[in-house]
Every structure is written in structure tokens, then in C-alpha cells.
Write a protein that holds these residues in place. Structure first.
Motif, PDB file in Angstrom:
ATOM      1  N   GLU A  12       0.848  -1.186   0.000  1.00  0.00           N
ATOM      2  CA  GLU A  12       0.000   0.000   0.000  1.00  0.00           C
ATOM      3  C   GLU A  12       0.883   1.236   0.000  1.00  0.00           C
ATOM      4  N   GLY A  14       0.240   4.454   0.642  1.00  0.00           N
ATOM      5  CA  GLY A  14      -0.066   5.683   1.363  1.00  0.00           C
ATOM      6  C   GLY A  14      -0.527   6.725   0.358  1.00  0.00           C
ATOM      7  N   TRP A  15      -0.904   7.887   0.842  1.00  0.00           N
ATOM      8  CA  TRP A  15      -1.453   8.900  -0.063  1.00  0.00           C
ATOM      9  C   TRP A  15      -0.350   9.579  -0.860  1.00  0.00           C
ATOM     10  N   SER A  52      -4.111   6.352  -3.352  1.00  0.00           N
ATOM     11  CA  SER A  52      -3.382   5.339  -2.605  1.00  0.00           C
ATOM     12  C   SER A  52      -3.472   4.031  -3.381  1.00  0.00           C
ATOM     13  N   SER A  85     -10.701   1.895   1.176  1.00  0.00           N
ATOM     14  CA  SER A  85      -9.704   0.867   1.496  1.00  0.00           C
ATOM     15  C   SER A  85     -10.318  -0.520   1.625  1.00  0.00           C
TER      16      SER A  85
END
Length: 299
Positions: A12, A14-15, A52, A85
Motif C-alpha cells: 500500500e 499511502g497517499w 493510494s 480501502s
């Protein structure tokens, strides 16, 4: 409520900002307040669009499909977990790359985020995925979108919008095609200018989009053509967003010969994502999983 079992997301990100530096963001407002969480489920005051990336474990050798996820929230907030998510985990379990898109929303009249900024963000996200297709092992010809509620409206616009969009930048990424290869709209808001137009669309658009040709332009059902890609649509009969919204785009798809799978459930309400609630709508993720198999690489 309980959740469907999710696959483990790999890597993942993250932004990550959709535009770099941030000052290159179309409509950038340096005075806009920082985003904040209203509660565990709702984030608002989003003025810096971001994404993301979620990649599944055990990625296949062949390039996989990818889906850009647009959470709902009446264009005022975003439900980034419920319709973001959690959906990414569900897609990863199927071997599909997922990109949660944090597009611009605001309920602050001093710092509004009006159309077409949200569509700019959506198109930028699709282009970003296509620009990284080789790096992320994604098939650039199998990039889809899924949206919920107002995010369903945005996903439908991204699927049906053709031609340029005023205000977009002209950097290397924005020169890449924003075309969508399939669209999934879950309890969507769709139609403008109807008796059942949902309040989330009222006040979002500048004057040129609230009547005549402009209004038709932001009603995705009126923009469906023979070239529109395959669609998957879900709603329940007891949704407070009128099911006539989903019927509008399903009817338009049928009239144009566009492949469409439609599930109208007796009960289920609104805003459930992939969470189980012991209602007929619990079945939609399994139906969608079967539908998505057509875009997955052959073994």
C-alpha cells in the motif's frame, strides 16, 4: 456490521499527490483549510487530490486489471474506509490492483470545490495508473472504475465523458488517455434535471452546467454511446437515492447496445460498501466478482 473477508494488500503506497508540485493542481487554493475527519467514517475539506495504491500479494506474471475507486459522500465528504480501502482489499483478493482516489470535496462555502475539479481528479487518477502500468504490472487496456453514491456519479462521468475537459493541465501525464475500459456504479447518483435528482448534485455545478446542453453533459446517462465500455450497476429498491438513477443509465446502455449487468435488490438501503448487513444486497460482491473475471488474464 461485519465485513467480507479481505485479501491482504501488498505494498500500500499511502497517499500520493495526483499533481506534483501541489501548486500545479488545477484550481489550487493555497488558503484552503486542511482536511479533517468528522468521525471514524467521514473525511471532509479535501482540497489536495491524492491516490493510494494497493497491489495484491502474489501478483500474477501476466499484467493484471486495475480499478480506480471513488468513495461516496454527497460531494461533501468521503467515506475513505467504507467505500475506499475496504474495497481495495476486496479487489486485491481477486488479484486486481486497486487505486483509492481522494478527490476534492468540501462543505465550506468559503472554499467550495465545484465541478469540474472532481472529474479532473478522476481522469488524472486513470491517467496516472496508465502511466505506471508497466511498473505496477497492470494491463493498460483493462483499467476500470468503481464508484459509490456521489462517487458513482463521478465514476459514471469518467466512463462516459468524451473530449477535453476545460482547465486540465498539459503535462506528460495529462497527455495520456483517460479512457475507461469498464465501469461499476454502486447505488449511484446519476441524473441531473429530473424530479428525482439527488441533493448531492445541487449546488455542485457552475451555472453553465445546470440547464440545456450543459446539464446533459453532466448527466452520464445522456452521454452513453455505442463506444461506452461494459457496465455493472447495483442498487436497492428501498434506497433513498431513487433507483430511477441506476435505471436511467441501464436503459441508456441497452439503447446503445452497451453490455450491462444490473442488480436491483429488494432491500439494502444505501451506503453499505462490501459490508454484510443480512440483506439481499449482501450478494452484490459475489456477483461483481463473477463479472470481473472477464477482465482478468487467462492462466
Amino acid at each position: 456490521m461485519c465485513l467480507l473477508m479481505m485479501g491482504t494488500a501488498f505494498g500500500e503506497s499511502g497517499w500520493q499527490p495526483l499533481w506534483q508540485p501541489k501548486e500545479n493542481t488545477p484550481g489550487y487554493d493555497a488558503a484552503a483549510p486542511a482536511e479533517y475527519k468528522l468521525d471514524a467514517e467521514r473525511t471532509t475539506s479535501i482540497h489536495m487530490p491524492a491516490y493510494s495504491l494497493y497491489l495484491p500479494e502474489g501478483r500474477p506474471g501476466k499484467p493484471m486489471p486495475a480499478v480506480c475507486i471513488f468513495p461516496g459522500g454527497a460531494y461533501c465528504i468521503l467515506a475513505l474506509d467504507l467505500e475506499g480501502s475496504e474495497l481495495a482489499g476486496w479487489l486485491n483478493k481477486q488479484g486486481i490492483a486497486a487505486i483509492v482516489v481522494k478527490y476534492r470535496v468540501s462543505s465550506d462555502p468559503k472554499h467550495p470545490e465545484r465541478f469540474p475539479r472532481q472529474l479532473m481528479d478522476a481522469r488524472r487518477a486513470i491517467r496516472t495508473v496508465r502511466s505506471h502500468a508497466k511498473e505496477w504490472n497492470i494491463d493498460p487496456d483493462k483499467i476500470g472504475v468503481i464508484g459509490f453514491s456521489a462517487g458513482g456519479h463521478l465514476a459514471a462521468l469518467a466512463t462516459t465523458w468524451t473530449g477535453p475537459l476545460e482547465g486540465e493541465t498539459d503535462d506528460a501525464i495529462d497527455k495520456i488517455s483517460p479512457a475507461v475500459n469498464f465501469g461499476m456504479f454502486i447505488y449511484p447518483v446519476i441524473s441531473m434535471g429530473r424530479p428525482y435528482t439527488h441533493s448531492s448534485l445541487k449546488g455542485l455545478f457552475p451555472q453553465q452546467y445546470v440547464q440545456g446542453e450543459g446539464m446533459a453533459r453532466v448527466s452520464p446517462d445522456r452521454q452513453v454511446t455505442e463506444q461506452t465500455p461494459p457496465l455493472f450497476v447495483v442498487q436497492s429498491a428501498d434506497d433513498f437515492v431513487s433507483p430511477l438513477n441506476s435505471l436511467d443509465i441501464v436503459r441508456a446502455a441497452q439503447e446503445k447496445g452497451v453490455p450491462v449487468e444490473y442488480h436491483l435488490y429488494r432491500t439494502g438501503g444505501h451506503g453499505y460498501g462490501v459490508r454484510l448487513q443480512n440483506k439481499p444486497t449482501d450478494a452484490w460482491p459475489q456477483a461483481a466478482e463473477q463479472w470481473l473475471k472477464q477482465f482478468k488474464p487467462e492462466n
